[in-house]
Design a protein around this motif. Sequence first.
Motif, PDB file in Angstrom:
ATOM      1  N   GLU A   1       0.753  -1.255  -0.203  1.00 16.11           N
ATOM      2  CA  GLU A   1       0.014  -0.118  -0.103  1.00 16.11           C
ATOM      3  C   GLU A   1       0.925   1.203  -0.094  1.00 16.11           C
ATOM      4  OE1 GLU A   1      -3.395   0.277  -0.296  1.00 16.11           O
ATOM      5  OE2 GLU A   1      -3.009  -1.966  -0.652  1.00 16.11           O
TER       6      GLU A   1
ATOM      7  N   GLN B   1       2.997   2.099  -2.105  1.00 14.49           N
ATOM      8  CA  GLN B   1       3.173   2.538  -3.418  1.00 14.49           C
ATOM      9  C   GLN B   1       1.986   3.596  -3.710  1.00 14.49           C
ATOM     10  OE1 GLN B   1       3.374  -0.798  -5.657  1.00 14.49           O
ATOM     11  NE2 GLN B   1       5.399  -1.543  -5.229  1.00 14.49           N
ATOM     12  N   LYS B   2       0.850   3.369  -3.064  1.00 10.54           N
ATOM     13  CA  LYS B   2      -0.470   4.193  -3.374  1.00 10.54           C
ATOM     14  C   LYS B   2      -0.525   5.475  -2.415  1.00 10.54           C
ATOM     15  CE  LYS B   2      -2.790  -0.114  -4.661  1.00 10.54           C
ATOM     16  NZ  LYS B   2      -3.758  -0.923  -4.137  1.00 10.54           N
ATOM     17  N   ASP B   3       0.107   5.142  -1.242  1.00 10.52           N
ATOM     18  CA  ASP B   3      -0.173   5.965  -0.078  1.00 10.52           C
ATOM     19  C   ASP B   3       1.139   6.067   0.628  1.00 10.52           C
ATOM     20  OD1 ASP B   3      -0.892   7.538   2.262  1.00 10.52           O
ATOM     21  OD2 ASP B   3      -2.309   6.152   2.644  1.00 10.52           O
ATOM     22  N   SER B   4       1.888   7.275   0.490  1.00  9.71           N
ATOM     23  CA  SER B   4       3.229   7.414   1.254  1.00  9.71           C
ATOM     24  C   SER B   4       3.075   7.460   2.869  1.00  9.71           C
ATOM     25  CB  SER B   4       3.765   8.610   0.765  1.00  9.71           C
ATOM     26  OG  SER B   4       3.042   9.896   1.125  1.00  9.71           O
TER      27      SER B   4
ATOM     28  N   ALA C   1       1.016   5.110   4.472  1.00  8.41           N
ATOM     29  CA  ALA C   1       0.593   3.908   4.988  1.00  8.41           C
ATOM     30  C   ALA C   1       1.979   3.357   5.746  1.00  8.41           C
ATOM     31  CB  ALA C   1       0.414   2.938   3.601  1.00  8.41           C
TER      32      ALA C   1
END
Length: 127
Positions: A56, A58-61, A63
């Motif tokens: 995750e 990669q989508k949300d720093s 996370a």
Amino acid sequence: MNTISSELKDAERRHQWCLDTHHLYSASISILADDGRTYGFAASQYVDFVHEANPEMQKDSDAPAERMRLRFATAEVMILGSGLERIARALSEGQLCRMKAISRRYAGVLKSGPMIFSIAVAPKNDL
């Protein structure tokens, strides 16, 4: 100085733990999950774990950096946080007795141990 750290008294800091272990063999493990329930598992029902980088991120720093999946005979437990390798070590040595997540804002006050930010338990329905 971190404002959260300076605002917490020593007694309050002691309540900000993620992993509780002891030197004796633990016959059961208590896990406080994000859903507010406390789940108990027999240590003898522990099967295995997978510890990896959290995809995750990669989508949300924001996370959590790591995730760990623990499998028991009756459920799977998904943990998000950092420093999670200590969980597997405590389980394999039979010394894990409790786990719980903490708010991310308290991460700075923990001096050692894993930082657990989320715990989800998925009971196996085929029992």
